[in-house]
Design an enzyme around this catalytic site. Sequence first.
Site, PDB file in Angstrom:
ATOM      1  N   LYS A   7       0.834  -1.206   0.000  1.00 40.40           N
ATOM      2  CA  LYS A   7       0.000   0.000   0.000  1.00 40.40           C
ATOM      3  C   LYS A   7       0.869   1.257   0.000  1.00 40.40           C
ATOM      4  O   LYS A   7       0.610   2.206  -0.750  1.00 40.40           O
ATOM      5  CB  LYS A   7      -0.923  -0.003   1.219  1.00 40.40           C
ATOM      6  CG  LYS A   7      -1.990  -1.077   1.164  1.00 40.40           C
ATOM      7  CD  LYS A   7      -2.776  -1.124   2.477  1.00 40.40           C
ATOM      8  CE  LYS A   7      -3.793  -2.232   2.479  1.00 40.40           C
ATOM      9  NZ  LYS A   7      -4.575  -2.267   3.735  1.00 40.40           N
ATOM     10  N   CYS A  22      -0.460   0.864   6.373  1.00 43.75           N
ATOM     11  CA  CYS A  22      -0.780  -0.035   7.488  1.00 43.75           C
ATOM     12  C   CYS A  22      -1.781  -1.088   7.030  1.00 43.75           C
ATOM     13  O   CYS A  22      -2.565  -0.856   6.118  1.00 43.75           O
ATOM     14  CB  CYS A  22      -1.407   0.740   8.647  1.00 43.75           C
ATOM     15  SG  CYS A  22      -0.335   1.960   9.403  1.00 43.75           S
ATOM     16  N   ASP A  23      -1.755  -2.221   7.708  1.00 43.85           N
ATOM     17  CA  ASP A  23      -2.769  -3.245   7.486  1.00 43.85           C
ATOM     18  C   ASP A  23      -2.936  -4.046   8.768  1.00 43.85           C
ATOM     19  O   ASP A  23      -1.944  -4.356   9.440  1.00 43.85           O
ATOM     20  CB  ASP A  23      -2.386  -4.177   6.339  1.00 43.85           C
ATOM     21  CG  ASP A  23      -3.572  -4.997   5.891  1.00 43.85           C
ATOM     22  OD1 ASP A  23      -4.417  -4.454   5.151  1.00 43.85           O
ATOM     23  OD2 ASP A  23      -3.686  -6.164   6.308  1.00 43.85           O
ATOM     24  N   SER A  24      -4.184  -4.364   9.095  1.00 46.94           N
ATOM     25  CA  SER A  24      -4.478  -5.077  10.344  1.00 46.94           C
ATOM     26  C   SER A  24      -5.242  -6.364  10.083  1.00 46.94           C
ATOM     27  O   SER A  24      -6.087  -6.428   9.191  1.00 46.94           O
ATOM     28  CB  SER A  24      -5.321  -4.196  11.275  1.00 46.94           C
ATOM     29  OG  SER A  24      -4.635  -3.028  11.627  1.00 46.94           O
ATOM     30  N   GLY A  31       0.489  -4.308  10.608  1.00 50.76           N
ATOM     31  CA  GLY A  31       1.731  -4.068   9.891  1.00 50.76           C
ATOM     32  C   GLY A  31       1.878  -2.588   9.599  1.00 50.76           C
ATOM     33  O   GLY A  31       0.901  -1.914   9.266  1.00 50.76           O
TER      34      GLY A  31
END
Length: 196
Positions: free
Chosen positions: A53, A69-71, A106
Amino acid sequence: MTIPFILASASPARRKLLQTMGIDPIVRHSNFDESQIQLTDTIALVQTLAQCKAEVVANEVNEGLILGCDSLLEVDTQSYGKPESPEEAIIRWQKMRGNSGVLYTGHALIDKTQNKQLLRCGITQVYFADVSDAEIKAYVASGEPLKCAGCFALEGKGGLFVEKLEGCHSNVIGLSLPLLREMLNELGYTVMDFWQ
């Protein structure tokens, strides 16, 4: 000269967290197709998604710091992003109630000026209340869990159904503020460099 701080995410919760830190980011949604990435290790997956991203947005700009970010929520060794339907959200909540899970976020921070990139992962243990079927159905009907990784928003109605956290509170919302501060410091910046 002020360095632009760019959030590679359309998440209002992440933007609000940055604003509470004094950073008013430029928001650029990456539109990255997450289905392209197939990894079984949750930490590697959230870091790779965050990196992809951030890289999409970094390729569109000439300068600045770009944060992606990624969750994902892991419950009983199964990783979950956003539910695809109300029915799926109900099934997840039936698994989550009275149980605990680990929320992984992340973080990818790209510094275009220094041509550097950092990857980190925030990890928080989440303990869920033993909610009733009626509470689950009402919560899902509110629409909130359909917009959130892990099927709940700690900062919203979903906070009613979380009994305890072990680790970073803001990580569960989608961005670990302490981890971001550490990453900025590692690149030679302070949070104050980006205060508005």
